[in-house]
Write a protein that holds these residues in place. Structure first.
Motif, short mmCIF file in Angstrom:
data_model
loop_
_atom_site.label_atom_id
_atom_site.label_comp_id
_atom_site.label_asym_id
_atom_site.label_seq_id
_atom_site.Cartn_x
_atom_site.Cartn_y
_atom_site.Cartn_z
N LEU A 95 40.52 38.98 27.68
CA LEU A 95 42.10 39.38 27.80
C LEU A 95 42.24 39.70 29.22
O LEU A 95 41.46 40.66 29.83
N LYS A 96 43.48 39.20 29.87
CA LYS A 96 43.75 39.66 31.46
C LYS A 96 45.28 39.97 31.64
O LYS A 96 45.82 38.97 31.34
N ALA A 97 45.15 41.15 32.04
CA ALA A 97 46.77 41.46 32.28
C ALA A 97 47.20 40.29 33.63
O ALA A 97 46.30 39.89 34.42
N GLY A 107 42.15 44.72 35.46
CA GLY A 107 42.91 44.48 34.20
C GLY A 107 42.13 43.02 33.14
O GLY A 107 43.10 42.61 32.54
N VAL A 108 40.81 43.21 33.38
CA VAL A 108 40.14 42.14 32.60
C VAL A 108 39.30 42.73 31.48
O VAL A 108 38.52 43.75 31.86
N LEU A 109 39.47 42.49 30.16
CA LEU A 109 38.98 43.21 29.07
C LEU A 109 37.85 42.09 28.61
O LEU A 109 38.44 40.85 28.05
N ILE A 150 45.01 34.99 27.54
CA ILE A 150 43.79 35.14 26.64
C ILE A 150 42.96 34.00 26.84
O ILE A 150 43.66 32.65 26.85
N GLU A 151 41.79 34.29 26.92
CA GLU A 151 40.97 33.14 27.40
C GLU A 151 39.54 33.03 26.81
O GLU A 151 39.06 34.15 26.58
N GLU A 152 39.18 31.97 26.72
CA GLU A 152 37.99 31.55 26.23
C GLU A 152 36.90 32.60 27.05
O GLU A 152 36.80 32.51 28.15
N CYS A 153 35.58 33.11 26.25
CA CYS A 153 34.81 33.69 27.11
C CYS A 153 33.73 32.68 27.37
O CYS A 153 33.07 31.80 26.51
N MET A 154 33.47 32.54 28.66
CA MET A 154 32.57 31.48 29.14
C MET A 154 31.10 32.09 28.97
O MET A 154 30.82 33.31 29.20
N ARG A 155 30.15 31.10 28.82
CA ARG A 155 28.78 31.54 28.87
C ARG A 155 28.23 31.15 29.97
O ARG A 155 28.05 30.02 30.58
N GLU A 172 26.19 35.13 35.38
CA GLU A 172 25.88 34.21 36.49
C GLU A 172 27.04 33.85 37.33
O GLU A 172 27.76 32.64 37.29
N GLU A 173 27.52 34.65 38.28
CA GLU A 173 28.56 34.54 38.73
C GLU A 173 28.41 34.54 40.42
O GLU A 173 27.41 35.12 40.89
N VAL A 174 29.38 33.81 41.16
CA VAL A 174 29.05 33.78 42.66
C VAL A 174 30.39 33.56 43.15
O VAL A 174 31.40 33.20 42.70
N HIS A 191 27.97 42.90 42.20
CA HIS A 191 27.68 43.68 40.66
C HIS A 191 28.91 44.36 40.39
O HIS A 191 29.12 45.45 40.96
N LYS A 192 29.80 43.90 39.34
CA LYS A 192 31.01 44.54 39.17
C LYS A 192 30.75 45.99 38.10
O LYS A 192 31.76 46.52 38.12
N ARG A 193 29.85 45.65 37.22
CA ARG A 193 29.66 46.76 36.25
C ARG A 193 29.13 48.08 36.98
O ARG A 193 28.35 48.08 37.97
N VAL A 240 35.99 28.05 37.49
CA VAL A 240 36.61 29.29 38.29
C VAL A 240 37.00 30.19 37.19
O VAL A 240 37.35 30.41 36.01
N VAL A 241 36.41 31.60 37.64
CA VAL A 241 36.84 32.93 36.68
C VAL A 241 38.10 33.28 37.32
O VAL A 241 39.17 33.55 36.79
N GLU A 242 38.23 33.43 38.60
CA GLU A 242 39.56 34.03 39.31
C GLU A 242 39.57 33.39 40.56
O GLU A 242 38.58 32.90 41.36
N TYR A 243 40.85 33.31 41.19
CA TYR A 243 41.21 33.35 42.67
C TYR A 243 41.54 34.36 43.20
O TYR A 243 42.32 35.25 42.37
P1 AMP Z 1 38.22 38.98 37.28
O1 AMP Z 1 38.71 40.20 37.49
O2 AMP Z 1 38.91 37.80 36.80
O3 AMP Z 1 37.06 38.78 38.06
O4 AMP Z 1 37.19 39.48 35.83
C1 AMP Z 1 36.16 40.27 36.01
C2 AMP Z 1 34.74 39.97 35.49
O5 AMP Z 1 35.19 39.59 34.10
C3 AMP Z 1 34.17 38.59 35.94
O6 AMP Z 1 33.80 38.84 37.04
C4 AMP Z 1 33.81 38.25 34.66
O7 AMP Z 1 32.29 38.74 34.78
C5 AMP Z 1 34.44 38.53 33.50
N1 AMP Z 1 35.17 37.55 33.03
C6 AMP Z 1 36.28 37.13 33.20
N2 AMP Z 1 36.95 36.02 32.63
C7 AMP Z 1 35.82 35.75 31.95
C8 AMP Z 1 35.66 34.49 31.11
N3 AMP Z 1 36.73 33.60 30.66
N4 AMP Z 1 34.22 34.46 30.37
C9 AMP Z 1 33.39 35.41 30.66
N5 AMP Z 1 33.62 36.41 31.46
C10 AMP Z 1 34.90 36.28 32.13
#
Ligand code: AMP
Ligand code: GLY
Length: 426
Positions: free
Chosen positions: A143-145, A153-155, A185-190, A198-200, A220-222, A288-291
């Motif tokens: 979920l993303k606000a 704002g991302v759960l 509302i987004e599919e959870c990517m693997r 595995e993000e860059v 490292h976001k967490r 793309v996860v985000e811009y």
């Molecule tokens: P964002 O603020 O959009 O970068 O999202 C924060 C973090 O949530 C990302 O760095 C990812 O680790 C995780 N995330 C966001 N969208 C997804 C997605 N569709 N599938 C899996 N993980 C996601």
């Protein structure tokens, strides 16, 4: 030239440290800055979200030749448009292009329309319909606000219960304020191999005609070791990304970066500045996860120290739409940034704690939430500073960074012990 950088964080300190190396820079300013920026620039105590106040300051200071907008919020409200209307030259996108970060719903629509690979999603402004969709899709789900929410704002929901609770928080309880009026509302990517994470981050300079990726970084976001706990603004970074190759870069340029630049042009929203691609290597390829419409924080802290080219030359080439003329060069080796935070971050934490700095060795301190009070360096935010070290490889750089971490202290200092070892195989 005299250059003013807008923002308060580690990113802005890192930009100023890079600009300071330019032979053409005479004086640096930072609005509003922190204790670190004050060492190399004149801090300007004006609220950069108050456009009238910024304009008044700029009118009173005609000696400032160039403006770099570091932070996302002023871009989203159109500070670049306002400064350009005053005849000023800026680095950063106009409001109609900054929307690529300011509205996740816009970004998702753009990707859908121009077939840029990303997670499948739908956007809702109606709670009932959103709930129905979540129940139909099931967990895991993301979920993303829609709007800007300080990176929080991302759960990522592992269970349906979490998703239902999260939807309530965003849409009914408005935990993220008006940013949550719409929800994506987004599919959870693997991830492909080292699931999860595995993000860059690939940041790129673009003038709307040319797009040039910088060296890569991983964030490292967490908040806790092992990538556990809530998301933060970023607890540390390293560069380069270990799984990045020239071949991958070519693919990403062709399928994601150039199509995004062209898509923004086609929409009449030419993007000029730093376009940040948050990418994930998934079982379906790079997506793309985000811009983001600006430099990443704390990615900038490990990217710009490796830049050999004069940063001001690159910025001006972007402004003047002649980026293709500039050769952008990087140092070999690696760079690591360990963020030192206030205990309790990203929830509640104390401020005003006295910071002591001992022998640092071969590292630089990039300040974020710091201030000077009664002559003492004190904490003034959740993320306080980044310890940045270079090395021939990530191991060497992280060794240097952690050696220095022990010599910086304040009451209840917190940091992760595993920055830079995220993708170690085996
Ligand atoms: P964002 O603020 O959009 O970068 O999202 C924060 C973090 O949530 C990302 O760095 C990812 O680790 C995780 N995330 C966001 N969208 C997804 C997605 N569709 N599938 C899996 N993980 C996601
Ligand atoms: N480090 C992530 C961001 O700047 O949004």
């Amino acid at each position: 030239m005299n250059v003013l950088v807008i923002g308060n964080g580690g990113r802005e300190h890192a930009i100023l440290l890079a600009l300071r190396k330019s032979k053409r820079v005479e004086k640096l300013y930072c609005m509003k800055g922190n204790a670190g920026t004050a060492q190399i620039a004149e801090n300007v105590d004006v609220d950069y979200m108050d456009i009238a106040a910024v304009k008044a300051y700029v009118t009173a200071h005609p000696e400032i030749d160039y403006f770099v907008i570091g932070a996302d919020d002023p871009l989203a409200i159109g500070l670049v448009d306002e400064l350009e209307a005053m005849g000023k030259r800026c680095f950063g996108p106009r409001k109609n292009a900054a929307v690529i970060e300011a509205s996740k719903a816009f970004a998702k629509e753009l990707m859908k329309k121009y077939k840029i690979p990303t997670a499948e999603s739908q956007t809702f402004d109606d709670y009932g319909k959103a709930l129905e969709y979540v129940r139909a899709k099931g967990a895991p789900i993301v979920l993303k606000a829609d709007g800007l929410a300080l990176g929080k704002g991302v759960l990522v929901c592992d269970t349906l219960e979490q998703a239902e609770e999260g939807l309530k928080e965003i849409m009914l309880e408005k935990t993220f304020g008006s940013a949550g009026a719409k929800v994506v509302i987004e599919e959870c990517m693997r991830g492909l191999k080292y699931t999860p994470g595995e993000e860059v981050s690939v940041l790129a300079f673009t003038d709307g005609k040319t797009i040039v990726p910088m060296i890569t970084a991983c964030d490292h976001k967490r908040v806790n070791d092992g990538d556990t706990g809530p998301n933060t603004g970023g607890m540390g970074t390293f560069s380069p990304c270990p799984f990045w190759t020239e071949k991958l870069e070519k693919q990403v340029m062709k399928k994601i970066m150039i199509p995004t630049m062209k898509a923004m042009n086609a929409e009449g929203r030419t993007f000029k500045g730093c376009l940040y691609f948050g990418l994930m290597r998934t079982d379906k390829g790079m997506r793309v996860v985000e811009y983001n419409s600006r430099f990443g924080d704390p990615e900038t802290q490990v990217i710009l120290p490796m830049l050999k080219t004069d940063l001001l030359d690159v910025f001006e080439a972007v402004t003047e739409e002649r980026l293709s003329d500039v050769k952008i060069e990087w140092e070999d080796g690696a760079c690591v940034c360990v963020v030192l935070a206030s205990g309790g971050y990203p929830l509640s934490y104390a401020k005003g704690k006295k910071i002591t700095v001992g022998n640092l060795g071969d590292v630089s301190l990039v300040h974020a939430g710091t201030a000077v009070k009664n002559g003492n360096l004190v904490t003034a935010g959740g993320r306080v500073m980044g310890v940045v070290a270079k090395g021939k490889d990530i191991e060497e750089a992280r060794g240097k960074a952690y050696a220095a971490v022990d010599n910086i202290d304040w009451e209840n200092k917190y940091y992760r012990k595993d920055i830079g070892i995220k993708y170690r195989e085996g």
